[in-house]
Each structure stands twice: as structure tokens, then as C-alpha cells.
Enzyme design. Structure first.
Site, PDB file in Angstrom:
ATOM      1  NE  ARG A  29      -7.396   4.853   0.211  1.00 56.63           N
ATOM      2  CZ  ARG A  29      -6.175   5.317   0.481  1.00 56.63           C
ATOM      3  NH1 ARG A  29      -5.473   4.811   1.479  1.00 56.63           N
ATOM      4  NH2 ARG A  29      -5.652   6.292  -0.247  1.00 56.63           N
ATOM      5  N   GLY A  97       0.026  10.566   7.418  1.00 50.56           N
ATOM      6  CA  GLY A  97      -0.416  11.528   6.400  1.00 50.56           C
ATOM      7  C   GLY A  97      -1.735  11.091   5.799  1.00 50.56           C
ATOM      8  CB  SER A 170      -0.670  13.056  -3.809  1.00 55.85           C
ATOM      9  OG  SER A 170      -1.249  12.865  -2.535  1.00 55.85           O
ATOM     10  CG  ASP A 323       4.747   4.428   0.629  1.00 53.58           C
ATOM     11  OD1 ASP A 323       5.066   5.625   0.545  1.00 53.58           O
ATOM     12  OD2 ASP A 323       3.604   4.062   0.957  1.00 53.58           O
ATOM     13  NE  ARG A 354      10.114   7.212   3.880  1.00 52.00           N
ATOM     14  CZ  ARG A 354       8.865   6.760   3.906  1.00 52.00           C
ATOM     15  NH1 ARG A 354       8.236   6.513   2.769  1.00 52.00           N
ATOM     16  NH2 ARG A 354       8.264   6.533   5.053  1.00 52.00           N
ATOM     17  NE  ARG A 400       6.854   3.167   3.867  1.00 50.11           N
ATOM     18  CZ  ARG A 400       5.991   2.178   4.139  1.00 50.11           C
ATOM     19  NH1 ARG A 400       6.422   0.956   4.337  1.00 50.11           N
ATOM     20  NH2 ARG A 400       4.688   2.407   4.205  1.00 50.11           N
TER      21      ARG A 400
END
Ligand code: S3P
Length: 440
Positions: A29, A97, A170, A323, A354, A400
Site C-alpha cells: 500500500r 493477490g 476481503s 493468513d 489452504r 505459508r
């Protein structure tokens, strides 16, 4: 060069202080906002990982100068309408993403067609979730099979504000529409299920024309067209809680160990893992809590517990820990009972599915699980010891999955061969070096 590691020795008890690298969400960002600002932005501790480098390469392709020298990143922003590029530009968001989706919002006014592509993992992820709301502003999108990358944006010139309901929790969808709103005439109204709010924090810090009304389960956001952004000077990116999570869990699953992690971003929309682990009996303290440019920062102290309690995880914590579930599942594997995690369909929308990978790793370790499309029950075993050969190779090279497997190998024992070591470059290139620091 080989892209695997072998771990066949458990970690010894430790007492250490570490510093992990900069937060990935804030780094991306910072790069995007700086590219739109009027002047030179500077940051220290910017995460230098493949996702963030992809963001830097994206703004360079859009005509923005970037310099990195002595750990300081400088971005020479040219204002909201300062991008300068040739026709038929292609931008590679690689594995990110966040980058792909935020860029799409930022580029809805492009006068020429821009194509966004990504790697194998990103190309299997849903981009309709952003092209659908963004096309309501008046931009045109075309996607492979109407859902996937490559995505082509043909921007509109007379963009009009929209109303948007974000129901998944999201932050990428919410932020993409915030960027779209910043480019459009009128007031864009967003009702968003709770999710990480770094975009809103930066908008507030920059005094952009955005209003936020925080309700219990959702946020109301109103975005006006943005004409001017001041540069983000002397920005010190705080450390990433999602990267810290691996070491918090390493400590929680080790014996007689203690760890302090310095300067971690503990924004309340990101600390789901802390709440969940505390419910499981892990001793975690925030020390030296402070506010920095609108973000909360703290040192985190963790001690290994005597025993671990199972958890029936409230789904209200899902987005704040989205996450971290793979690594949280390892803690549940050692709990004294059955843990239950539900309403987790978003977990299968990540760099790899995941929820499925969590089940796969746990079952390889001999832990019983029961899964549905969006939930998992984990039958914990406080005496868990792994005594066999385990190989983990994630076909989508999910960073991850690799890092979670390293922690499992270090605390549960066994003989592990872990492929795709280079996947750590996506989010946390220093990961294995910090493991070595803790081992010393
Ligand atoms: C992110 C938001 C989350 C998270 C991702 C980073 C962001 O994704 O999983 O790693 O920086 O906005 P969703 O917004 O799709 O849940």
C-alpha cells in the site's frame, strides 16, 4: 541449485529477541499510495520480497521513478494523474493477490488497455470478485473464463461513484473499490464486512476525503474523488504479524522457551492469531504498545505454555487471522482435545487451497481431522511425536505451506524433506536466517 531443505532434528529450548521484516500489506500500500502522491515519499524497513518488488516494478512500468539505497526506498510520485505509459502495457502481479486486485482499482481510468497477468497460483484465483464491482464505475474488464487472469482493463473517462456491499471480509476487494472510488465522480459508498484496514488507516493519515463509520460487524466507508495526495515521507514500515506468527507458534510448541519480537504491527484487524492462541492457553504479552502514523505497534513476548487447550474458534475471528490458520492448526495438533474452525471457505481462495493443505500436513503427522468444504475439526494429541519420513511439495509453491512445514518439523520431530524453499521469497526472504538465529 536444490530448492528443498531437510530437517531431522528438533529445536532446543531458546530465549531470544528477534526482529522480523516489514509488513507485506502495508509495504504494497505504501508503494501504491506513494506512486499517486505529489512529491518524493521515503520508507525504511520496506519489505523487500517478490510481492513488493512486483509492486515496485508495476509502478515503474506506469512511469514512476523508484530508488532503493542504504535500506531507504524513495518513490518519485507524480500525482493522481501522473502515470505515463505506452499502449498495450502488461503488468505482472506475480504471486500477489493484493497487488493484482488493488492495481485493478487504481487503473480504472486508464486511457489505454492494460493487461494484468500473474504466476500459476495467482492465475487460479478469483478476479471476478473485483472486476464485477469495478465495472460498475464505468470501466470495462475482460477476463479469462470471465473470472481469471489475464485480466484486461479498458478504463472509462466519465467514472461514476458506486454503492458496494463487501460480504466476504476481503480487504483486497474493499481496497480495490476504495481506489476506484478515489478516481470517480461522486461519493462511493461501501458497506464492508470487517477485514484488515490498512488502506483506510493510510487514507486517514493522508487526510484524504474518506469517511469511515465503524459498526460492530461491518464498516461503512464513503469515498470522494481524490485530487491530491501528499507524499508519505519518513515512513517506517512496522514488522509483519503474519511473519511473526511462525515464531510465536514455534515458541508456543517448544519447551521452556521464550521469545520477544520487536516492533510488530498489531493493528486490531490483524491480531486474530493472538486472540485465538490466548484462548488456547499460550502466554502472549504486548510490551511498549504505541501508535505510529495511525497504526498500532508493539513488541510481542511469548512463553511456551505447560499445556495447550483446544479451541472452538469463533468465526468472527476468521478475517483477522486469515493468513495464520495453517500455523494455528499446528497448535491445535498439540492441544488436549478437539479444536474446531468453521466458515473458512476464504481459506481455499488463497495462494493455494489452504484448508486442504492444512488437513494434508496434519494427517501426514498422524493427526486425525474431519473437514467439510469450509471447516476443520482437529483431534489434538499433547504427546505428539513424529517418527517418520515426511515430504511436502506444494504444487502452487505456497510460501505459508513451506514455512508452516518448517515449524512442524522443528517442534514435532521426524525426518522432513521440504520442497520449494524459494517460495519464502514471496513474503519473507529472511525466514530461514531467523530460524538459524533462534537455534544459535
Ligand atoms: C491482504 C488481504 C487478505 C490476505 C492477503 C493480504 C491485503 O486477502 O489474505 O494476504 O493486503 O489486503 P483477502 O482480502 O482476499 O482476504
Amino acid at each position: 541449485m536444490s530448492d528443498f531443505i531437510v530437517i531431522n532434528k528438533k529445536i532446543n529450548p531458546f530465549k531470544k529477541k528477534i526482529l522480523v521484516s516489514g509488513d507485506k500489506s502495508i509495504s504494497i500500500r505504501w508503494v501504491l499510495f506513494s506512486s499517486l502522491s505529489n512529491g518524493i515519499s521515503t520508507a525504511k524497513n520496506l519489505l523487500i520480497s517478490e510481492d513488493v518488488i512486483a509492486a515496485i516494478n508495476a509502478i515503474k512500468k506506469l512511469g514512476i521513478k523508484v530508488k532503493i539505497n542504504n535500506g531507504v526506498c524513495k518513490i518519485f510520485g507524480k500525482g493522481m494523474n501522473g502515470y505515463n505509459y505506452k499502449k498495450n502495457l502488461t503488468i505482472n502481479a506475480q504471486n500477489s493477490g493484493t497487488l493484482g486486485r488493488l492495481l485493478a482499482g487504481l487503473l480504472i481510468n486508464t486511457p489505454y488497455k492494460i493487461k494484468i497477468i500473474g504466476d500459476k497460483s495467482l492465475s487460479s484465483r478469483d478476479f471476478k470478485r473485483i472486476s464485477e464491482p469495478l465495472s460498475k464505475f464505468g470501466a470495462k474488464f475482460s477476463l479469462k473464463k470471465e473470472k481469471y487472469l489475464p485480466l484486461t482493463i479498458q478504463g472509462g473517462s466519465n467514472l461514476k461513484a458506486i454503492n458496494y456491499k463487501e460480504k466476504r471480509g476481503s480487504a483486497q476487494c474493499k481496497s480495490s473499490v476504495i481506489f476506484g472510488g478515489m478516481r470517480s465522480n461522486g461519493i462511493t459508498k461501501i458497506t464492508a464486512k470487517k477485514s484488515r484496514n490498512h488502506t483506510e488507516v493510510l487514507c486517514k493519515y493522508l487526510k484524504l476525503p474518506i469517511k469511515i463509520n465503524n459498526k460492530k460487524n461491518y464498516d461503512e466507508i464513503k469515498v470522494n474523488k481524490v485530487k491530491f495526495i501528499k507524499p508519505l515521507k519518513n515512513y517506517n514500515i512496522p514488522s509483519d504479524i503474519s511473519s511473526s506468527a511462525f515464531f510465536i507458534v514455534l515458541t508456543a510448541l517448544s519447551n521452556n522457551s521464550e521469545l520477544i519480537i520487536k516492533n510488530v504491527n498489531v493493528n486490531s484487524s490483524r491480531i486474530g492469531i493472538i486472540t485465538i492462541l490466548k484462548k488456547m492457553g499460550i502466554k502472549i504479552k504486548f510490551q511498549n504498545l504505541r501508535t505510529y502514523k495511525g497504526e498500532k505497534i508493539s513488541d510481542i513476548k511469548v512463553k511456551s505454555p505447560k499445556f495447550i487447550k483446544p479451541v472452538n474458534c469463533p468465526s468472527s475471528l476468521n478475517s483477522g487471522a486469515i493468513d495464520e490458520f495453517l500455523i494455528i492448526f499446528l497448535v491445535a495438533a498439540k492441544a488436549n482435545g478437539i479444536s474446531y474452525f468453521k466458515k473458512l471457505s476464504e481459506l481455499n481462495q488463497k495462494e493455494s487451497p489452504r484448508l486442504k493443505w492444512g488437513k494434508y500436513i496434519l494427517e501426514k503427522m498422524g493427526i486425525k481431522t474431519i473437514t467439510t468444504e469450509d471447516s476443520i475439526k482437529i483431534f489434538g494429541n499433547p504427546g505428539l511425536k513424529v517418527n517418520k519420513n515426511i515430504t511436502i511439495k506444494n504444487y502452487l509453491k505456497d510460501h505459508r505451506v513451506f514455512m508452516t512445514s518448517v515449524i512442524a518439523a522443528l517442534v514435532f520431530g521426524g525426518n522432513w524433506k521440504l520442497h520449494d524453499k524459494s517460495s519464502i521469497n514471496t513474503s519473507f526472504p529472511n525466514f530461514l536466517k531467523i530460524i538459524d538465529q533462534i537455534k544459535k
